[in-house]
Scaffold this active site. Structure first.
Site, PDB file in Angstrom:
ATOM      1  N   LYS A 218       0.816  -1.207   0.000  1.00 39.37           N
ATOM      2  CA  LYS A 218       0.000   0.000   0.000  1.00 39.37           C
ATOM      3  C   LYS A 218       0.856   1.266   0.000  1.00 39.37           C
ATOM      4  O   LYS A 218       2.004   1.280   0.450  1.00 39.37           O
ATOM      5  CB  LYS A 218      -0.950  -0.001   1.205  1.00 39.37           C
ATOM      6  CG  LYS A 218      -2.077  -1.033   1.134  1.00 39.37           C
ATOM      7  CD  LYS A 218      -3.153  -0.625   0.168  1.00 39.37           C
ATOM      8  CE  LYS A 218      -4.263  -1.651   0.020  1.00 39.37           C
ATOM      9  NZ  LYS A 218      -5.140  -1.726   1.186  1.00 39.37           N
ATOM     10  N   ARG A 252      -4.652 -10.208   3.332  1.00 42.68           N
ATOM     11  CA  ARG A 252      -4.789 -10.146   1.875  1.00 42.68           C
ATOM     12  C   ARG A 252      -3.481  -9.610   1.320  1.00 42.68           C
ATOM     13  O   ARG A 252      -3.114  -8.453   1.592  1.00 42.68           O
ATOM     14  CB  ARG A 252      -5.955  -9.241   1.481  1.00 42.68           C
ATOM     15  CG  ARG A 252      -6.227  -9.196  -0.027  1.00 42.68           C
ATOM     16  CD  ARG A 252      -7.404  -8.278  -0.327  1.00 42.68           C
ATOM     17  NE  ARG A 252      -7.737  -8.273  -1.738  1.00 42.68           N
ATOM     18  CZ  ARG A 252      -7.171  -7.480  -2.650  1.00 42.68           C
ATOM     19  NH1 ARG A 252      -6.226  -6.609  -2.270  1.00 42.68           N
ATOM     20  NH2 ARG A 252      -7.521  -7.534  -3.920  1.00 42.68           N
TER      21      ARG A 252
END
Length: 272
Positions: A218, A252
């Site tokens: 991210k 995830r």
């Protein structure tokens, strides 16, 4: 604890590793390398060989600023992949009830919805199927979510939203052992919001369902480390371990092999 996932029953004794399979041309993490269904299937099978617990197949990018695609295009991308992998636990990352129904008909056993089943018809699409559902928090839409996101108390607001969506699922007849809650790291949140959620993740145990954390590659990790997307493995693993310490039972991720090793070390430490 276990997660009822269609015809699969996934134990949560050990945290689960969910591997990302993007069937998109514009994902922030892979830039379309698995847009072709056969490439996506090959990638998914490699993740299975690396020890992934379930696969998350997506046909529409949800990166900040991503343009939406039509239902027909989304289904064209994902359904061949789901059909080829239906003997393995497959989640489909979609916000559209029509795509949910088609994916479940093709053999998917979980729906991962960034809108937490808020679309009209979403409950009807999943409630009677027996599939698992991941409910995620997002402020805004992928097109708008990173335009100055703002909260009073990000943890309390995200937790209240997820509690409301869990209650709505239960009212629709869905048992809690089918539900997963995702605070939505990076979805309408600044790096400071993301870190607050990660630090206070234990507070989400009050929701009474399994927690999913998605920090892999991210942009917040890029802000912290100064690393480009492809160089964020170490940061991703650090965030994953912090999420496990906070009570996450599902991660995830893009880097399955490395994350699985980190989970195994974490579990050995926890049980020592």
């Amino acid at each position: 604890m276990s997660l009822r996932c269609g015809r699969f029953e996934l134990s949560l004794e050990r945290p689960l590793v969910m591997g990302v399979v993007n069937v998109t041309p514009d994902s922030f993490s892979d830039g379309g390398r698995t847009l072709d269904p056969q490439a996506a299937i090959s990638h998914a099978r490699r993740l299975i060989d690396e020890g992934v617990d379930l696969l998350d197949v997506g046909g529409e990018s949800t990166r900040p600023g991503a343009a939406p695609v039509s239902e027909e295009e989304e289904m064209r991308r994902i359904l061949p992949v789901v059909l080829a992998l239906r003997d393995f636990p497959v989640s489909v990352d979609t916000r559209r009830p029509k795509v949910m129904r088609a994916a479940l008909g093709a053999g998917a056993s979980m729906i991962n919805d960034i809108e937490a089943l808020q679309a009209p018809g979403a409950f009807a699409a999943v409630a009677q199927s027996g599939c698992a559902v991941c409910l995620m928090h997002m402020q805004g839409t992928p097109q708008t979510m990173q335009r100055d996101p703002s909260y009073g108390d990000v943890v309390e607001e995200v937790k209240a939203f997820l509690a409301d969506r869990i209650a709505a699922c239960e009212a629709a007849g869905m048992a809690r052992n089918r539900l997963v809650a995702d605070p939505g790291f990076g979805f309408g949140k600044t790096p400071e919001h993301n870190l607050a959620l990660l630090k206070r993740l234990p507070e989400f145990a009050s929701l009474g369902v399994a927690l999913l954390a998605g920090w892999s590659r991210k942009s917040s990790l890029g802000r912290i480390t100064g690393r480009d997307t492809g160089e964020r493995l170490a940061g991703s693993l650090a965030a994953a371990l912090l999420a496990l310490l906070g009570g996450a039972r599902m991660l995830r991720v893009h880097d399955v092999k490395e994350t699985r090793d980190a989970v195994l070390v974490f579990e050995a430490w926890r049980k020592a």
